[in-house]
Write a protein that holds these residues in place. Structure first.
Motif, PDB file in Angstrom:
ATOM      1  N   GLY B 778     -95.849  17.959   4.781  1.00  0.00           N
ATOM      2  CA  GLY B 778     -95.737  16.939   3.672  1.00  0.00           C
ATOM      3  C   GLY B 778     -95.399  15.755   4.213  1.00  0.00           C
ATOM      4  N   GLU B 779     -94.527  15.067   3.521  1.00  0.00           N
ATOM      5  CA  GLU B 779     -94.430  13.784   3.741  1.00  0.00           C
ATOM      6  C   GLU B 779     -93.443  13.402   5.050  1.00  0.00           C
ATOM      7  OE1 GLU B 779     -94.777  10.666   1.142  1.00  0.00           O
ATOM      8  OE2 GLU B 779     -96.653  11.926   1.737  1.00  0.00           O
ATOM      9  N   GLY B 780     -93.264  14.493   5.663  1.00  0.00           N
ATOM     10  CA  GLY B 780     -92.461  14.097   6.950  1.00  0.00           C
ATOM     11  C   GLY B 780     -92.608  15.043   8.020  1.00  0.00           C
ATOM     12  N   ILE B 781     -91.433  14.951   9.039  1.00  0.00           N
ATOM     13  CA  ILE B 781     -92.125  15.856  10.038  1.00  0.00           C
ATOM     14  C   ILE B 781     -90.812  16.747  10.331  1.00  0.00           C
ATOM     15  CG2 ILE B 781     -93.510  14.279  11.361  1.00  0.00           C
ATOM     16  CD1 ILE B 781     -91.232  14.152  13.531  1.00  0.00           C
ATOM     17  N   ILE B 782     -91.083  17.964  10.915  1.00  0.00           N
ATOM     18  CA  ILE B 782     -90.071  18.916  11.161  1.00  0.00           C
ATOM     19  C   ILE B 782     -89.719  18.966  12.774  1.00  0.00           C
ATOM     20  CG2 ILE B 782     -88.930  21.246  10.919  1.00  0.00           C
ATOM     21  CD1 ILE B 782     -89.743  19.968   8.406  1.00  0.00           C
ATOM     22  N   ILE B 783     -88.801  18.848  13.030  1.00  0.00           N
ATOM     23  CA  ILE B 783     -88.597  19.209  14.788  1.00  0.00           C
ATOM     24  C   ILE B 783     -87.561  20.358  14.913  1.00  0.00           C
ATOM     25  CG2 ILE B 783     -87.523  18.335  16.932  1.00  0.00           C
ATOM     26  CD1 ILE B 783     -88.647  15.629  16.009  1.00  0.00           C
ATOM     27  N   GLU B 784     -87.970  21.082  15.666  1.00  0.00           N
ATOM     28  CA  GLU B 784     -87.282  22.330  15.561  1.00  0.00           C
ATOM     29  C   GLU B 784     -86.808  22.781  17.051  1.00  0.00           C
ATOM     30  OE1 GLU B 784     -87.939  26.380  13.217  1.00  0.00           O
ATOM     31  OE2 GLU B 784     -88.720  26.582  15.125  1.00  0.00           O
ATOM     32  N   VAL B 785     -85.510  22.771  17.273  1.00  0.00           N
ATOM     33  CA  VAL B 785     -85.019  23.406  18.448  1.00  0.00           C
ATOM     34  C   VAL B 785     -84.387  24.705  18.430  1.00  0.00           C
ATOM     35  CG1 VAL B 785     -83.386  22.786  20.490  1.00  0.00           C
ATOM     36  CG2 VAL B 785     -84.267  20.927  18.889  1.00  0.00           C
ATOM     37  N   SER B 786     -85.299  25.498  19.166  1.00  0.00           N
ATOM     38  CA  SER B 786     -84.587  26.904  19.062  1.00  0.00           C
ATOM     39  C   SER B 786     -84.409  27.570  20.343  1.00  0.00           C
ATOM     40  CB  SER B 786     -85.722  27.906  18.380  1.00  0.00           C
ATOM     41  OG  SER B 786     -86.728  27.872  18.702  1.00  0.00           O
ATOM     42  N   ASP B 787     -83.430  28.617  20.569  1.00  0.00           N
ATOM     43  CA  ASP B 787     -83.081  29.324  21.564  1.00  0.00           C
ATOM     44  C   ASP B 787     -83.086  30.719  21.359  1.00  0.00           C
ATOM     45  OD1 ASP B 787     -80.189  30.097  21.570  1.00  0.00           O
ATOM     46  OD2 ASP B 787     -79.958  27.922  21.245  1.00  0.00           O
ATOM     47  N   ASP B 788     -83.061  31.512  22.376  1.00  0.00           N
ATOM     48  CA  ASP B 788     -82.801  32.933  22.142  1.00  0.00           C
ATOM     49  C   ASP B 788     -81.569  33.467  22.857  1.00  0.00           C
ATOM     50  OD1 ASP B 788     -83.597  32.885  24.956  1.00  0.00           O
ATOM     51  OD2 ASP B 788     -84.941  34.583  24.878  1.00  0.00           O
ATOM     52  N   GLY B 789     -80.661  32.512  22.474  1.00  0.00           N
ATOM     53  CA  GLY B 789     -79.402  32.583  23.463  1.00  0.00           C
ATOM     54  C   GLY B 789     -78.262  33.381  22.545  1.00  0.00           C
ATOM     55  N   LYS B 790     -76.902  33.308  22.669  1.00  0.00           N
ATOM     56  CA  LYS B 790     -76.112  34.270  21.785  1.00  0.00           C
ATOM     57  C   LYS B 790     -76.001  33.998  20.608  1.00  0.00           C
ATOM     58  CE  LYS B 790     -72.354  31.729  23.504  1.00  0.00           C
ATOM     59  NZ  LYS B 790     -71.249  31.288  24.661  1.00  0.00           N
ATOM     60  N   GLY B 791     -76.419  32.709  20.103  1.00  0.00           N
ATOM     61  CA  GLY B 791     -76.517  32.615  18.641  1.00  0.00           C
ATOM     62  C   GLY B 791     -75.018  32.157  18.357  1.00  0.00           C
ATOM     63  N   ILE B 792     -74.612  31.899  16.865  1.00  0.00           N
ATOM     64  CA  ILE B 792     -73.307  31.252  16.555  1.00  0.00           C
ATOM     65  C   ILE B 792     -72.744  32.576  15.992  1.00  0.00           C
ATOM     66  CG2 ILE B 792     -72.268  29.680  15.212  1.00  0.00           C
ATOM     67  CD1 ILE B 792     -74.679  27.901  15.819  1.00  0.00           C
ATOM     68  N   ASP B 793     -71.520  32.870  16.063  1.00  0.00           N
ATOM     69  CA  ASP B 793     -70.719  33.971  15.515  1.00  0.00           C
ATOM     70  C   ASP B 793     -69.805  33.182  14.361  1.00  0.00           C
ATOM     71  OD1 ASP B 793     -69.336  35.894  14.717  1.00  0.00           O
ATOM     72  OD2 ASP B 793     -68.583  36.681  16.753  1.00  0.00           O
ATOM     73  N   PRO B 794     -70.249  33.605  12.976  1.00  0.00           N
ATOM     74  CA  PRO B 794     -69.554  33.040  12.092  1.00  0.00           C
ATOM     75  C   PRO B 794     -68.124  33.161  11.988  1.00  0.00           C
ATOM     76  CG  PRO B 794     -71.177  34.464  11.365  1.00  0.00           C
ATOM     77  CD  PRO B 794     -71.398  34.593  12.751  1.00  0.00           C
TER      78      PRO B 794
END
Lengths: 81, 1010
Positions: B778-794
């Protein structure tokens, strides 16, 4: 005559520490009398300038040289056999 | 200068300015934690960046400053004027270094010293008040590279030496480390020494740790007049082993001056280096000092023997003995030979040496060289020995330390040392290069000899015999093929994995192959070259785990073979290189975009560009680029902005013409004209926006190095994937993204991706994947940083947040997982108890969010335990023009950023439900808390209202209804940040000038709704 250069009729003896000031005197002696022999037996050290005089005039060096370093140097420069 | 460095310079300057400003304000209000934080962040960010460029001194200073500020934050240190002075001094120094870096791309030579002093001063100012974090400092020592510090001090002391005339000395010392640099003149002076003396020294070197120094002393001609007596100096030289004096020129009795020194002294000494230096300190400018290697003492001299028969017999027997490692026999034969040889002969001298060498564990190649010299009655051929030196790499003075375990090594198993293998491969490669018919024999002989030496050194007796056979037949046939196959066969048994085992090395390997293929040669050899290239590629890929990068190689090989074209293969390899995992896989070889990538050096680029690419014809159309000062562009942008505002006055003018003056026709004409100007200004806006767009590769290019360094430090294996680097976004946004991206990447590596063992235990591949992806939406850009690590435990986050008092008990029970995860953005939240210098130093995700929001973006986090996390930054393409919703509150208009607005509503007062003292309204089955803007802005409440105007906004995933007086509509504005002294009004993110000349205040909802 300084105490470090002792000249006799046939030879000139270098005694103790022979300094740079004797180089010219030695040179004059050797130029005046190329056959003059040089005695290094009692010489402990001579200045580099003396070595230059000896290597230039190549006098006949008599007797063994006590100081091993001087002996090595003279041999290296072909002053003694 | 690399764009990265440029960026570092400009960013550092900004940060330094910010820090200085903060420090000055701190002097007046030393307890303002926000200010301390501001300065701390600046120091922290600079520290991070210095790591990228190995500016160790700079890093050390800002690190110390950071620690000091940390202490201040913790309240254990009062920031009095003295300390602020000190900090300012430190930042000024860093500023000066930045200036230096801009000019020279490196820190000045004295930086290390100054830096250390400053850091010490900074630390001293708080260490007595605060515990010294031992771990942290020792870590710093390690991280910041003691090694570097040492070399730098070495360099600086060297510089000091240079000034006092010691430079020549140390330079020579360095040179002396390699045999090649010892001039033949000096080495030949060794011939003047007695062989017995040299042997004595050789034995001394072999048997003790003694080093032998060669002093080459050439007194200046006028030295006698300076009171010097070179002869005395030499006589008294410590450790003087022997002296040789040379006349510089023959005496000419007529002109000679006995008071002009005509001598040169070559002295060997076994004293300490330092002692020698000290002794010669007044004549160092006239002296060269070399450290001799034992092998250099082996000098053959003497008369040449005419009748060689007996010698030949001895030599052939000796070679035989050597080949079968019968060293005792050889030594006995040598001694017998010595007795019947005239001692004045060169052969006698050589056999003496042979006898000596056999007393020690000398590498056979050295003995072989000596035998060859004896045989040819020539001085030792150093090239043979130098092969040996290459073989044992660390041979600076190590010829004597090579241990020789004959029993172990003389097995027939084909295993080569890494160095030998490399040498064999190089030699085999020589056959790939075309050569004149006449020179073929020479090449066969030379390769033959080198390989022979290698095989001897590697104790490959049976191979040696085979090889010699091959060489013999090749010398008559003059064909390379047999030799080549032989070399290929013997090296095949050896895995390439020592050479190529990481993706980086594989890249390097590809480049080498590319280089090899680019050598133009005899076309008839092409088939072989293609096959061998494919062969080694496959092997290297298999060993470095990069086999997936060679998908399609078979077809390419076939194609190349059919066309007999190296180019086909070379082109393909180039595409593999460009598609290396550090780069954008979407970009093919025809695109120049990846040129920014840090992973390639200029040379590589040159190599890649040098190759004519069939698919890149469109590139050949010459483009003319204009380099323009950024300030000019900005000025243009500002002017266009003003133009937009001026344009917007036209509708008002039209209204006025109609209403006040009653000229309807004119109003219509003005409106027509407005449309024309509107269109042009829009194009202008887009144009200027385009000019200021930069590809996100500007941010992405920092990551490969970052990932490499951090993953090494943490012992984690990470595969970095970059996608969409070419996506463009406004320069200002790029600039503001730099720090947040570093933080996010660090967080992912530090807290996300697990250690290899842990990953394996969880059944995941050992190598974690960190993916940076950018795309336009759309009118902007998306930057995504992803990893396949351990994630965040809520759960962990919840508990942590509760402990830190960020949420109350009530919330602890009710909070959703997603909400819990979002708590990591809360100010003051940091899950990691340990302070590491990577992440989690209090510069947390809240800062990241603040800076993303400052440019009108927002940040979203998704995470699944053990699956990984992904952080998504949505950013506007450009900051220049913002859309705002204008609203009226108590007769004053305000702007609300359009991207936050969800909907507008008119709600009757009856619909308002009170829950726990709070007004809410239900819209589309959702409870929306109402916020009375009049209340927030401390304006008198409206009375007797029957209907509320509710502006529904979404903030951090939460809906809020802002109760305002009236909606005015949407407008495009140029947002200007508030300037001092209004900058402290956090409730407003800026102002905009409206078409009618009035000023619109834009709400900063994040602050306002806190």
């Amino acid at each position: 005559m300084s105490q470090t250069l002792i000249k006799s009729k046939k030879q000139i003896e270098l005694v103790g520490h022979v300094g740079v000031e004797d180089a010219e005197i030695l040179l004059e002696f050797l130029v005046a009398n190329p056959k003059l022999k040089v005695n290094l037996e009692r010489c402990e050290h001579f200045h580099t300038a003396i070595l230059q005089v000896l290597s230039m005039q190549k006098p006949n060096i008599v007797t063994s040289i006590k100081d091993p370093f001087l002996a090595l140097v003279c041999q290296d420069l072909g002053l003694v056999k | 200068m690399s764009p990265l460095l440029e960026q570092f310079i400009s960013e550092s300057r900004d940060l330094l300015e910010e820090a200085a400003k903060g420090l000055l304000s701190l002097e007046n209000s030393p307890n303002d934690m926000a200010l301390v934080n501001q300065v701390f962040r600046a120091a922290h960010t600079i520290k991070g960046s210095t790591g990228l460029f190995d500016f160790v001194a700079m890093g050390r200073v800002v690190h110390a400053a950071e620690d000091l500020l940390d202490a201040a934050k913790a309240g254990s240190l009062d920031l009095n004027s003295d300390i602020i002075d000190l900090l300012l001094e430190a930042f000024d120094q860093v500023g000066a270094w930045v200036d230096h870096v801009e000019l020279h791309e490196s820190l000045p030579a004295d930086a290390m010293q100054i830096g250390q002093e400053l850091a010490n001063k900074l630390r001293a100012s708080f260490s007595d008040k605060l515990f010294l974090d031992v771990d942290d400092t020792s870590k710093q020592v390690k991280d910041q590279g003691w090694g570097v510090w040492e070399t730098e001090t070495m360099q600086s002391s060297e510089q000091a030496n240079q000034q006092s005339g010691w430079g020549v000395w140390s330079e020579q010392l360095k040179e002396a480390e390699s045999a090649a640099h010892l001039s033949e003149y000096v080495l030949s002076a060794l011939d003047q020494f007695e062989t017995s003396k040299l042997i004595e020294l050789y034995r001394k070197m072999r048997e003790t740790e003694h080093k032998i120094w060669l002093i080459d002393y050439l007194p200046s001609e006028d030295c006698f007049f300076k009171g010097e007596d070179p002869l005395f100096l030499v006589k008294t030289l410590p450790g003087n082993q022997t002296t040789h004096i040379q006349l510089m020129s023959d005496w000419d009795k007529n002109v000679a001056d006995i008071y002009s020194c005509n001598l040169r002294f070559i002295v060997l000494s076994d004293a300490d280096h330092a002692e020698i230096q000290e002794h010669l300190r007044y004549v160092l400018d006239q002296t060269n000092l070399y450290e001799l290697k034992s092998a250099q003492l082996i000098r053959l001299k003497g008369k040449i023997l005419a009748d060689q028969d007996m010698l030949d017999e001895f030599i052939s027997q000796a070679k035989n003995d050597l080949e079968y490692c019968k060293y005792r026999d050889l030594q006995n034969a040598a001694r017998a030979m010595l007795e019947i040889t005239n001692p004045q002969l060169l052969t006698s001298c050589g056999i003496k040496w042979l006898d000596v060498l056999l007393d020690y564990n000398v590498e056979p190649v050295e003995i072989k060289a000596l035998l060859a010299a004896i045989e040819q009655q020539k001085p030792l051929d150093w090239s043979l020995v130098s092969v040996q030196q290459e073989l044992s790499k660390n041979t600076v003075q190590d010829l004597e330390t090579i241990s020789l375990d004959l029993n172990l090594k003389s097995s027939d198993v084909v295993t080569f040392s890494e160095e030998a293998l490399a040498l064999i491969q190089t030699q085999a490669d020589l056959f790939n290069y075309p050569i004149d018919e006449q020179l073929r024999l020479g090449r066969i002989k030379s390769v033959g000899r080198v390989i022979e030496n290698i095989l001897v050194a590697e104790k490959q007796k049976s191979l040696l015999a085979l090889w010699l056979e091959h060489i013999d037949s090749a010398q008559t046939s003059l064909l390379f093929e047999g030799l080549k196959t032989f070399l290929q066969e013997i090296t095949q048994a050896q895995p390439v994995e020592e050479v190529v085992s990481t993706p980086e090395e594989f890249d390097a390997f590809l480049k080498i192959q590319l280089q090899a293929l680019s050598i133009v040669g005899d076309a008839s050899l092409n088939l072989g070259r293609i096959r061998s290239a494919v062969f080694v590629l496959n092997r290297a890929a298999a060993h470095s785990g990069q086999i997936d990068r060679l998908v399609g190689l078979e077809e390419v090989e076939e194609q190349a073979l059919v066309q007999k074209s190296l180019d086909v293969l070379a082109r393909w390899i180039r595409t593999r290189l460009l598609a290396s995992p550090d780069d954008n896989p979407k970009v093919d070889s025809a695109s120049p975009k990846t040129d920014n990538s840090l992973t390639k050096t200029k040379n590589d680029e040159a190599l890649i560009e040098k190759q004519p690419t069939a698919t890149s014809e469109s590139q050949n159309v010459a483009k003319v680029f204009l380099k323009v000062d950024q300030a000019n562009i900005e000025r243009l942008g500002d002017l266009i902005g003003e133009m937009v505002v001026a344009k917007n006055t036209l509708p008002y003018l039209a209204q006025k013409a109609e209403n006040d003056f009653g000229i309807r026709e004119l109003a219509r004409l003005i409106k027509d004209q407005f449309n024309v100007i509107d269109r042009i200004t829009q194009e202008l806006q887009q144009g200027i926006m385009q000019v200021q767009m930069l590809p996100v590769s500007n941010i992405f290019q920092r990551t490969p190095r970052l990932v490499r360094d951090i993953s090494r430090k943490l012992n984690k294996k990470v595969h970095l994937v970059l996608e969409g680097e070419e996506t463009e976004v406004d320069k200002t946004i790029i600039e503001s993204l730099a720090d947040p991206m570093v933080h996010i990447v660090r967080n992912s590596l530090d807290h996300g991706i697990e250690l290899p063992e842990v990953r394996l235990a969880k059944g995941k591949p050992e190598v974690g994947i960190l993916k940076l992806k950018a795309w336009q939406e759309g009118e902007g850009i998306i930057i995504e940083v992803s990893d396949d690590g351990k994630g965040i435990d809520p759960e962990i986050i919840k508990r942590k947040a509760y402990q830190k008092g960020l949420i109350d008990e009530d919330k602890l029970d009710n909070i959703s997982d997603q909400e819990a995860i979002n708590l990591i953005f809360a100010p003051g939240f940091s899950t990691n108890d340990e302070v590491s210098d990577l992440s989690g130093r209090g510069v947390g995700m809240d800062v990241v969010r603040t800076s993303i929001e400052a440019v009108g973006g927002n940040i979203q986090l998704e995470s699944q335990v053990d699956k990984g996390s992904s952080i998504r930054l949505s950013l506007p393409l450009s900051m220049a023009i913002s859309n705002v919703m204008q609203v009226m509150i108590n007769k004053q208009s305000f702007g609300v950023p359009m991207d936050l607005v969800v909907e507008t509503h008119k709600v009757s007062v009856d619909q308002v439900i009170r829950i726990k003292n709070k007004e809410t309204v239900v819209l589309r089955n959702q409870i929306i808390p109402l916020i009375r803007m009049r209340h927030i802005l401390e304006q008198p409440e409206l009375e007797n209202e029957t209907e509320l105007s509710v502006l529904v906004v979404k903030r951090y995933g939460q809906l809020n209804g802002l109760v305002i007086d009236e909606f005015l509509g949407k407008s495009e504005v140029i947002l200007k940040p508030l300037e001092e002294p209004l900058a402290s009004l956090k409730q407003y993110s800026g102002t905009a000038l409206l078409g009618d000349g009035s000023v619109l205040l834009i709400f900063n909802l994040s602050e306002l709704l806190k």
